[in-house]
Write a protein that holds these residues in place. Structure first.
Motif, PDB file in Angstrom:
ATOM      1  N   ARG A 114       7.533  -5.833   1.139  1.00 44.62           N
ATOM      2  CA  ARG A 114       8.338  -4.635   0.885  1.00 44.62           C
ATOM      3  C   ARG A 114       7.665  -3.714  -0.126  1.00 44.62           C
ATOM      4  N   ASP A 118      10.997   0.913   0.274  1.00 44.15           N
ATOM      5  CA  ASP A 118      11.879   0.015   1.030  1.00 44.15           C
ATOM      6  C   ASP A 118      13.069  -0.402   0.162  1.00 44.15           C
ATOM      7  N   ASP A 155      12.662  -3.640   8.996  1.00 40.20           N
ATOM      8  CA  ASP A 155      11.552  -2.685   8.837  1.00 40.20           C
ATOM      9  C   ASP A 155      10.691  -3.040   7.625  1.00 40.20           C
ATOM     10  N   HIS A 158       7.440  -5.092   7.737  1.00 39.12           N
ATOM     11  CA  HIS A 158       6.190  -4.427   8.127  1.00 39.12           C
ATOM     12  C   HIS A 158       5.423  -5.223   9.174  1.00 39.12           C
TER      13      HIS A 158
END
Length: 229
Positions: A114, A118, A155, A158
């Motif tokens: 993260r 994020d 998300d 990554h």
């Protein structure tokens, strides 16, 4: 995105491609009825049979749903999502089991991958979600933001393959959140994601995975209690 007149070669494929783009882009929103056949025929400059064949193909792929006497509606935003919805309709336990598999690994990865952005976005989303839940003023907002939190957490892993798989599950995730978020429950009874976010923010992959799996296990146990299994 406006519809454009097609050429005379590969008409069905061209119409399918345009309709698919209108669905995936959100121009035709999920759950909404698409324009009637006559309007599509005029806008695309093709015959009724071409439009009907394209609609049948997209319905078979799970993107559209034809309701006799009511029109054609957007059912999913991608073929993967459509396939997931066909498999998961009325199977909340199955959806939660798949979510557990993907979200546990996503949380584990997010704890080390993260970014500061994020974390900031996750904190903002969770704040809006918790406010809606605790004040019991807007169930639709609570469901939308809870779903958004999980999507954004994935998300933060990554991992493009994991993200793509989870996006294909997005409508099923939204439906499962709506099914498990009890509007009559007190704020204390709602599942908190604060510890999950803290574990990701602290860079602790094992704790993040445990937190992600823990709340889904709790939801699965609640279903078992409700069904007597």
């Amino acid at each position: 995105m406006p519809l454009v007149t097609t050429t005379r070669t590969g008409l069905v494929d061209q119409v399918i491609a345009q309709m698919r783009e209108l669905v995936s882009s959100g121009e035709w929103p999920l759950g909404r009825r698409i324009p009637p056949e006559a309007e599509l025929v005029t806008a695309l400059g093709v015959g009724r049979n071409t439009v009907r064949e394209a609609v049948r193909a997209l319905a078979h792929a799970g993107l559209l749903e034809v309701r006799q006497g009511d029109g054609t509606f957007v059912r999913a935003t991608s073929e993967l999502s459509g396939a997931v919805r066909r498999l998961c309709d009325s199977e909340l336990r199955r959806v939660l089991e798949v979510r557990r598999a993907l979200e546990v690994e996503s949380a584990r990865l997010a704890a080390t991958a993260r970014t500061d952005e994020d974390i900031r976005e996750l904190e903002t989303i969770l704040g809006i979600r918790d406010s809606a839940v605790h004040e019991q003023r807007d169930r639709e907002q609570a469901v939308a933001q809870d779903t958004r939190f999980h999507m954004r957490l994935v998300d933060a892993s990554h991992n493009p393959v994991l993200i793509e798989l989870y996006q294909g599950l997005s409508e099923a995730v939204l439906s499962s959140v709506a099914s498990t978020l009890d509007p009559e429950a007190s704020p204390e009874q709602h599942i908190s994601h604060t510890e999950l976010l803290e574990a990701v923010r602290d860079g602790n992959p094992e704790r993040a995975a445990a937190e992600a799996g823990g709340f889904l296990e709790e939801l699965l146990s609640r279903i078992g209690e409700d069904t007597g299994t």
